[in-house]
Enzyme design. Structure first.
Site, PDB file in Angstrom:
ATOM      1  N   LYS A 111     -73.585  42.275  28.644  1.00  0.00           N
ATOM      2  CA  LYS A 111     -72.631  41.495  27.835  1.00  0.00           C
ATOM      3  C   LYS A 111     -72.806  41.766  26.344  1.00  0.00           C
ATOM      4  O   LYS A 111     -71.837  41.798  25.597  1.00  0.00           O
ATOM      5  CB  LYS A 111     -72.813  39.986  28.088  1.00  0.00           C
ATOM      6  CG  LYS A 111     -72.210  39.526  29.399  1.00  0.00           C
ATOM      7  CD  LYS A 111     -70.694  39.408  29.313  1.00  0.00           C
ATOM      8  CE  LYS A 111     -70.131  38.783  30.566  1.00  0.00           C
ATOM      9  NZ  LYS A 111     -68.990  39.431  31.146  1.00  0.00           N
ATOM     10  N   LYS A 194     -68.851  48.943  39.782  1.00  0.00           N
ATOM     11  CA  LYS A 194     -68.426  47.857  40.674  1.00  0.00           C
ATOM     12  C   LYS A 194     -67.012  47.364  40.351  1.00  0.00           C
ATOM     13  O   LYS A 194     -66.533  47.526  39.229  1.00  0.00           O
ATOM     14  CB  LYS A 194     -69.431  46.710  40.635  1.00  0.00           C
ATOM     15  CG  LYS A 194     -69.376  45.842  39.404  1.00  0.00           C
ATOM     16  CD  LYS A 194     -69.989  44.459  39.698  1.00  0.00           C
ATOM     17  CE  LYS A 194     -69.552  43.452  38.680  1.00  0.00           C
ATOM     18  NZ  LYS A 194     -69.739  42.071  39.028  1.00  0.00           N
ATOM     19  N   LYS A 197     -63.789  41.474  37.559  1.00  0.00           N
ATOM     20  CA  LYS A 197     -62.715  40.987  36.697  1.00  0.00           C
ATOM     21  C   LYS A 197     -62.810  41.617  35.315  1.00  0.00           C
ATOM     22  O   LYS A 197     -61.843  42.107  34.775  1.00  0.00           O
ATOM     23  CB  LYS A 197     -62.784  39.466  36.577  1.00  0.00           C
ATOM     24  CG  LYS A 197     -61.946  38.778  37.628  1.00  0.00           C
ATOM     25  CD  LYS A 197     -62.343  37.333  37.801  1.00  0.00           C
ATOM     26  CE  LYS A 197     -63.491  37.224  38.774  1.00  0.00           C
ATOM     27  NZ  LYS A 197     -63.993  35.887  39.014  1.00  0.00           N
TER      28      LYS A 197
HETATM   29  P1  ADP Z   1     -66.682  38.904  38.605  1.00  0.00           P
HETATM   30  O1  ADP Z   1     -67.862  39.787  38.743  1.00  0.00           O
HETATM   31  O2  ADP Z   1     -65.436  39.509  39.065  1.00  0.00           O
HETATM   32  O3  ADP Z   1     -66.543  38.322  37.236  1.00  0.00           O
HETATM   33  P2  ADP Z   1     -68.137  36.643  39.492  1.00  0.00           P
HETATM   34  O4  ADP Z   1     -69.131  37.192  38.538  1.00  0.00           O
HETATM   35  O5  ADP Z   1     -67.662  35.256  39.265  1.00  0.00           O
HETATM   36  O6  ADP Z   1     -66.932  37.659  39.548  1.00  0.00           O
HETATM   37  O7  ADP Z   1     -68.724  36.785  40.943  1.00  0.00           O
HETATM   38  C1  ADP Z   1     -68.598  35.834  41.965  1.00  0.00           C
HETATM   39  C2  ADP Z   1     -69.266  36.333  43.214  1.00  0.00           C
HETATM   40  O8  ADP Z   1     -68.650  37.546  43.646  1.00  0.00           O
HETATM   41  C3  ADP Z   1     -70.754  36.647  43.060  1.00  0.00           C
HETATM   42  O9  ADP Z   1     -71.431  36.253  44.228  1.00  0.00           O
HETATM   43  C4  ADP Z   1     -70.801  38.129  42.913  1.00  0.00           C
HETATM   44  O10 ADP Z   1     -72.008  38.685  43.359  1.00  0.00           O
HETATM   45  C5  ADP Z   1     -69.651  38.554  43.807  1.00  0.00           C
HETATM   46  N1  ADP Z   1     -69.112  39.833  43.366  1.00  0.00           N
HETATM   47  C6  ADP Z   1     -68.371  40.076  42.253  1.00  0.00           C
HETATM   48  N2  ADP Z   1     -68.043  41.379  42.177  1.00  0.00           N
HETATM   49  C7  ADP Z   1     -68.611  41.978  43.263  1.00  0.00           C
HETATM   50  C8  ADP Z   1     -68.625  43.324  43.758  1.00  0.00           C
HETATM   51  N3  ADP Z   1     -67.990  44.290  43.145  1.00  0.00           N
HETATM   52  N4  ADP Z   1     -69.296  43.561  44.898  1.00  0.00           N
HETATM   53  C9  ADP Z   1     -69.946  42.572  45.561  1.00  0.00           C
HETATM   54  N5  ADP Z   1     -69.952  41.296  45.161  1.00  0.00           N
HETATM   55  C10 ADP Z   1     -69.299  40.985  44.021  1.00  0.00           C
END
Ligand code: ADP
Ligand code: TRP
Length: 329
Positions: A111, A194, A197
């Site tokens: 970040k 990965k 969002k």
């Molecule tokens: P983002 O990464 O899209 O901002 P979050 O951080 O809120 O979403 O993640 C919410 C959940 O989704 C967490 O348990 C995170 O590990 C899982 N997650 C997010 N992106 C991935 C990904 N590319 N592969 C596996 N799990 C993911």
């Protein structure tokens, strides 16, 4: 019965990473565990969303949770900011979390790189708030994707440190969880690591058939293998990783074979991948809109979830305050 807890930040629609990395496990766990699933709206403030969009973000995730199959009769579904006990525990845990260990977190370093003009203290203590979410319900298992492993380690460190420092046995050590296998990482199809969002490469549960096909057809590929059984470059491997998640073993075996004998046509591979993604997401998409617009239902679900979560949070906080030595006159 063991307690399960997990959450997703309210910063947009749920994508395939959220679904296959986390949410699908939540759904499967509902019958066997005492489950708490929430929307991490306070965590989303680390990136300063506009107040006018804030509530809609929460509503989106709640509607998508329900559309995907979370059942409010089985699990407590609630909003993080509805549970003030979490914020109090966050204050107390911040007193035993060290700057150095927080600065070393990969997500913080990431970040700092991505939003260098907004390195707020909330970003630094993000894992402390996450530990508070987990520990306030004394959760044993936390279904999350691979990117959250380090945060879970911090939650364990804080649980252990609190218990030791205050000579109390208040918190169990939470473990990251994925049904019967390793934690997964859903790749992006843009050649980056990965799907996420903030990565801007999401394929969303909310996307219609046409946009899913469009996004998949745009996936980065190369000119194709020229030697039998050659090693896949990362962008092609990413497509296969996703295929393994959404398609049948027969489909995966077929495309692996044609890759290995150099007769693969990436257009066919992508078309199949898009079709198989749609099989998972379209039935969910159908339900999202209706639930999103049903204010009475959403209110009822969030209220019931909040009541159950607060009861559990208050019981923990009472023990925490006693351990720390906080007493009322
Ligand atoms: P983002 O990464 O899209 O901002 P979050 O951080 O809120 O979403 O993640 C919410 C959940 O989704 C967490 O348990 C995170 O590990 C899982 N997650 C997010 N992106 C991935 C990904 N590319 N592969 C596996 N799990 C993911
Ligand atoms: N940090 C998690 C993520 O970005 C979201 C989250 C917040 C969470 N609190 C949590 C996940 C507690 C599990 C348990 O993915």
């Amino acid at each position: 019965m063991e307690t399960v807890l997990s959450g997703i930040r309210s910063t947009g629609h749920l994508h395939l990473g959220n679904y296959f990395g986390a949410l699908r496990n939540y759904i499967k766990m509902q019958d066997e565990y005492n489950c708490y699933f929430f929307i991490a709206d306070l965590h989303s403030l680390t990136t300063h969303p506009h107040p006018a969009d804030f509530h809609a973000g929460v509503r989106t995730i709640l509607a998508e949770y329900l559309a995907a199959g979370l059942d409010p009769d089985k699990s407590a579904l609630f909003v993080q900011s509805d549970i003030p006990e979490v914020s109090e525990l966050y204050v107390l845990l911040n007193m035993i979390a060290y700057k150095g260990e927080l600065e070393r977190t990969a997500s913080f370093k990431d970040k700092v790189r991505k939003q260098e003009d907004n390195v707020n203290a909330g970003l630094l203590t993000y894992p402390v708030l996450m530990a508070s979410d987990i520990l306030i319900h004394r959760a044993n298992k936390v279904p999350v994707g691979k990117d959250q492993e380090q945060h879970l380690e911090i939650a364990r460190v804080l649980a252990r440190r609190f218990n030791k420092l205050y000579g109390a046995d208040v918190f169990p050590e939470p473990q990251a969880f994925n049904f019967g296998s390793d934690l997964i990482k859903v790749p992006g199809l843009d050649g980056s690591g990965k799907m996420g969002k903030s990565e801007g490469n999401g394929i969303f549960l909310y996307d219609d058939e046409k946009s899913i096909h469009k996004k998949v057809m745009k996936a980065v590929t190369d000119s194709g293998p020229t030697e039998p059984n050659s090693k896949m470059p990362e962008s092609i491997e990413n497509i296969f990783t996703l295929l393994k998640i959404v398609s049948t073993p027969d489909t995966v075996a077929h495309f692996t074979e044609v890759y290995n004998n150099c007769s693969i046509r990436y257009g066919d591979l992508k078309k199949q991948l898009a079709t198989d993604i749609c099989k998972h997401t379209l039935p969910i998409r159908e339900r999202i809109e209706e639930i999103y617009n049903d204010s009475d239902y959403l209110r009822k679900v969030a209220k019931a979830g909040c009541e159950k979560a607060r009861e559990s949070a208050q019981a923990t906080l009472k023990e925490v305050r006693a351990a720390v030595g906080i007493k009322s006159f």
